[in-house]
Design a protein around this motif. Structure first.
Motif, PDB file in Angstrom:
ATOM      1  N   ALA A  19       0.963  11.206  -9.174  1.00  0.00           N
ATOM      2  CA  ALA A  19      -0.092  11.444 -10.173  1.00  0.00           C
ATOM      3  C   ALA A  19      -1.045  12.407  -9.833  1.00  0.00           C
ATOM      4  CB  ALA A  19      -1.131  10.382 -10.138  1.00  0.00           C
ATOM      5  N   ARG A  20      -0.926  12.849  -8.356  1.00  0.00           N
ATOM      6  CA  ARG A  20      -1.498  14.372  -7.880  1.00  0.00           C
ATOM      7  C   ARG A  20      -0.566  15.556  -7.893  1.00  0.00           C
ATOM      8  NH1 ARG A  20      -6.406  12.289  -3.991  1.00  0.00           N
ATOM      9  NH2 ARG A  20      -7.461  11.081  -5.617  1.00  0.00           N
ATOM     10  N   GLY A  21       0.716  15.221  -8.465  1.00  0.00           N
ATOM     11  CA  GLY A  21       1.436  16.313  -8.569  1.00  0.00           C
ATOM     12  C   GLY A  21       2.708  16.557  -7.677  1.00  0.00           C
ATOM     13  N   CYS A  22       2.848  15.403  -6.900  1.00  0.00           N
ATOM     14  CA  CYS A  22       4.245  15.397  -6.019  1.00  0.00           C
ATOM     15  C   CYS A  22       5.305  14.805  -6.579  1.00  0.00           C
ATOM     16  CB  CYS A  22       3.600  14.682  -4.774  1.00  0.00           C
ATOM     17  SG  CYS A  22       4.760  14.670  -3.436  1.00  0.00           S
ATOM     18  N   ASP A  23       6.363  15.319  -6.431  1.00  0.00           N
ATOM     19  CA  ASP A  23       7.621  14.704  -6.815  1.00  0.00           C
ATOM     20  C   ASP A  23       8.181  13.415  -5.987  1.00  0.00           C
ATOM     21  OD1 ASP A  23      10.646  14.625  -5.801  1.00  0.00           O
ATOM     22  OD2 ASP A  23      10.658  15.372  -7.779  1.00  0.00           O
ATOM     23  N   VAL A  24       8.443  12.264  -6.769  1.00  0.00           N
ATOM     24  CA  VAL A  24       8.622  11.165  -6.349  1.00  0.00           C
ATOM     25  C   VAL A  24       9.275  10.876  -5.062  1.00  0.00           C
ATOM     26  CG1 VAL A  24      10.681  10.312  -7.736  1.00  0.00           C
ATOM     27  CG2 VAL A  24       9.012   8.628  -6.784  1.00  0.00           C
ATOM     28  N   PHE A  25      10.293  11.797  -4.895  1.00  0.00           N
ATOM     29  CA  PHE A  25      11.317  11.785  -3.671  1.00  0.00           C
ATOM     30  C   PHE A  25      10.547  12.298  -2.375  1.00  0.00           C
ATOM     31  CE2 PHE A  25      13.924  11.026  -7.412  1.00  0.00           C
ATOM     32  CZ  PHE A  25      14.332   9.978  -6.954  1.00  0.00           C
ATOM     33  N   HIS A  26       9.913  13.312  -2.699  1.00  0.00           N
ATOM     34  CA  HIS A  26       9.047  14.163  -1.613  1.00  0.00           C
ATOM     35  C   HIS A  26       8.001  13.134  -1.108  1.00  0.00           C
ATOM     36  CE1 HIS A  26      10.700  17.837  -3.018  1.00  0.00           C
ATOM     37  NE2 HIS A  26      11.046  17.873  -1.794  1.00  0.00           N
ATOM     38  N   ALA A  27       7.408  12.407  -2.201  1.00  0.00           N
ATOM     39  CA  ALA A  27       6.365  11.400  -1.961  1.00  0.00           C
ATOM     40  C   ALA A  27       6.759  10.339  -0.932  1.00  0.00           C
ATOM     41  CB  ALA A  27       5.777  10.546  -3.229  1.00  0.00           C
ATOM     42  N   LEU A  28       8.031   9.924  -1.183  1.00  0.00           N
ATOM     43  CA  LEU A  28       8.660   8.763  -0.332  1.00  0.00           C
ATOM     44  C   LEU A  28       8.810   9.399   1.220  1.00  0.00           C
ATOM     45  CD1 LEU A  28      11.511   7.432  -2.754  1.00  0.00           C
ATOM     46  CD2 LEU A  28       9.940   6.250  -1.653  1.00  0.00           C
ATOM     47  N   GLU A  29       9.329  10.530   1.388  1.00  0.00           N
ATOM     48  CA  GLU A  29       9.341  11.270   2.428  1.00  0.00           C
ATOM     49  C   GLU A  29       7.948  11.358   3.327  1.00  0.00           C
ATOM     50  OE1 GLU A  29      11.065  15.291   5.034  1.00  0.00           O
ATOM     51  OE2 GLU A  29      11.269  14.911   2.681  1.00  0.00           O
ATOM     52  N   ASP A  30       7.045  11.976   2.508  1.00  0.00           N
ATOM     53  CA  ASP A  30       5.694  12.151   3.026  1.00  0.00           C
ATOM     54  C   ASP A  30       4.943  10.816   3.474  1.00  0.00           C
ATOM     55  OD1 ASP A  30       5.929  14.721   2.129  1.00  0.00           O
ATOM     56  OD2 ASP A  30       4.624  14.587   0.541  1.00  0.00           O
ATOM     57  N   VAL A  31       5.320   9.822   2.777  1.00  0.00           N
ATOM     58  CA  VAL A  31       4.647   8.632   3.261  1.00  0.00           C
ATOM     59  C   VAL A  31       5.271   7.965   4.491  1.00  0.00           C
ATOM     60  CG1 VAL A  31       4.118   6.056   2.773  1.00  0.00           C
ATOM     61  CG2 VAL A  31       3.646   7.974   1.029  1.00  0.00           C
ATOM     62  N   GLY A  90       0.775  -1.249  -0.015  1.00  0.00           N
ATOM     63  CA  GLY A  90      -0.178   0.068  -0.126  1.00  0.00           C
ATOM     64  C   GLY A  90       1.020   1.387  -0.077  1.00  0.00           C
ATOM     65  N   PRO A  91       1.848   1.412   0.933  1.00  0.00           N
ATOM     66  CA  PRO A  91       2.615   2.509   0.813  1.00  0.00           C
ATOM     67  C   PRO A  91       3.463   2.558  -0.397  1.00  0.00           C
ATOM     68  CG  PRO A  91       2.773   1.315   3.065  1.00  0.00           C
ATOM     69  CD  PRO A  91       1.876   0.716   2.263  1.00  0.00           C
ATOM     70  N   THR A  92       3.891   1.567  -0.839  1.00  0.00           N
ATOM     71  CA  THR A  92       4.679   1.602  -2.266  1.00  0.00           C
ATOM     72  C   THR A  92       3.716   2.288  -3.197  1.00  0.00           C
ATOM     73  OG1 THR A  92       6.038  -0.166  -1.691  1.00  0.00           O
ATOM     74  CG2 THR A  92       5.804   0.339  -3.848  1.00  0.00           C
ATOM     75  N   LEU A  93       2.437   1.795  -3.417  1.00  0.00           N
ATOM     76  CA  LEU A  93       1.517   2.332  -4.412  1.00  0.00           C
ATOM     77  C   LEU A  93       1.004   3.605  -4.324  1.00  0.00           C
ATOM     78  CD1 LEU A  93      -0.265  -0.865  -5.609  1.00  0.00           C
ATOM     79  CD2 LEU A  93       1.744   0.381  -6.763  1.00  0.00           C
ATOM     80  N   ALA A  94       1.121   4.192  -2.986  1.00  0.00           N
ATOM     81  CA  ALA A  94       0.781   5.471  -2.490  1.00  0.00           C
ATOM     82  C   ALA A  94       1.853   6.601  -3.242  1.00  0.00           C
ATOM     83  CB  ALA A  94       0.820   5.790  -1.088  1.00  0.00           C
ATOM     84  N   ILE A  95       2.985   6.106  -3.348  1.00  0.00           N
ATOM     85  CA  ILE A  95       3.867   6.782  -4.136  1.00  0.00           C
ATOM     86  C   ILE A  95       3.793   7.266  -5.577  1.00  0.00           C
ATOM     87  CG2 ILE A  95       6.388   7.076  -4.891  1.00  0.00           C
ATOM     88  CD1 ILE A  95       6.044   6.937  -2.073  1.00  0.00           C
ATOM     89  N   VAL A  96       2.940   6.452  -6.343  1.00  0.00           N
ATOM     90  CA  VAL A  96       2.447   6.395  -7.541  1.00  0.00           C
ATOM     91  C   VAL A  96       1.043   7.402  -7.429  1.00  0.00           C
ATOM     92  CG1 VAL A  96       1.401   5.451  -9.657  1.00  0.00           C
ATOM     93  CG2 VAL A  96       3.332   4.381  -8.425  1.00  0.00           C
ATOM     94  N   ALA A  97       0.472   7.150  -6.458  1.00  0.00           N
ATOM     95  CA  ALA A  97      -0.703   8.120  -6.362  1.00  0.00           C
ATOM     96  C   ALA A  97      -0.406   9.453  -6.291  1.00  0.00           C
ATOM     97  CB  ALA A  97      -1.612   7.667  -5.340  1.00  0.00           C
ATOM     98  N   LYS A  98       0.702   9.926  -5.202  1.00  0.00           N
ATOM     99  CA  LYS A  98       0.938  11.168  -5.048  1.00  0.00           C
ATOM    100  C   LYS A  98       1.449  11.864  -6.128  1.00  0.00           C
ATOM    101  CE  LYS A  98       2.828  12.462  -1.041  1.00  0.00           C
ATOM    102  NZ  LYS A  98       2.253  13.803  -0.625  1.00  0.00           N
TER     103      LYS A  98
END
Length: 160
Positions: A117-129, A107-115
């Protein structure tokens, strides 16, 4: 965006991954939430259900129109089709819950894709999750981001 308080009392399914602990759900930003199998029971809204086997399915919303079901085994290669399906589903406006059985890996791994898709940079998405899971889960927990699926996601996003 939904808060813990908005989610309400979530009953525990018969196969509780963590007996005695409350359901795990974290607000990771961009109206994306990540959680365990118990988090989708009373959640109402868009949901991605990431199932590894018949055993960890959540029959609560299996056929709902506002659900995307992904069959994906922990740590294996993520197909471009799965990544594209999550990307397209995440483009639908509104709160989106992505959950797997324990709420720690798939779930957390695929949340990176969702974030993303909604405009978040992938590396910031990792940190946010990671920060959200540590902050919001019923016990402090770090995501289990595994190398192969993360390589697939980052590679796909870089080619976009």
């Amino acid at each position: 965006m939904a808060d813990k308080e908005d989610i309400g009392s979530i009953p525990i399914p018969p196969t509780d991954p963590f007996p005695g602990r409350g359901p795990m759900i974290a607000r990771v930003g961009h109206e994306v939430l990540v959680g365990d199998v118990r988090s989708c029971i009373s959640y109402r809204g868009l949901a991605v259900h990431v199932w590894q086997s018949r055993q960890d399915r959540c029959a609560y919303r299996e056929t709902a129109e506002d659900s995307l079901v992904i069959e994906y085994a922990e740590g294996t290669q993520l197909s471009e089709q799965i990544i594209q399906n999550v990307w397209a589903f995440a483009a639908i406006p509104g709160p989106l819950l992505i959950h797997c059985y324990a709420g720690q890996g798939r779930g957390p791994t695929l949340a990176i894709v969702a974030k993303a898709a909604r405009g978040c940079d992938v590396f910031h998405a990792l940190e946010d999750v990671a920060r959200a899971m540590w902050r919001d889960y019923s016990y402090q927990c770090a995501p289990q981001f595994l190398g192969l699926p993360m390589t697939d996601i980052i590679g796909w996003l870089m080619r976009r």
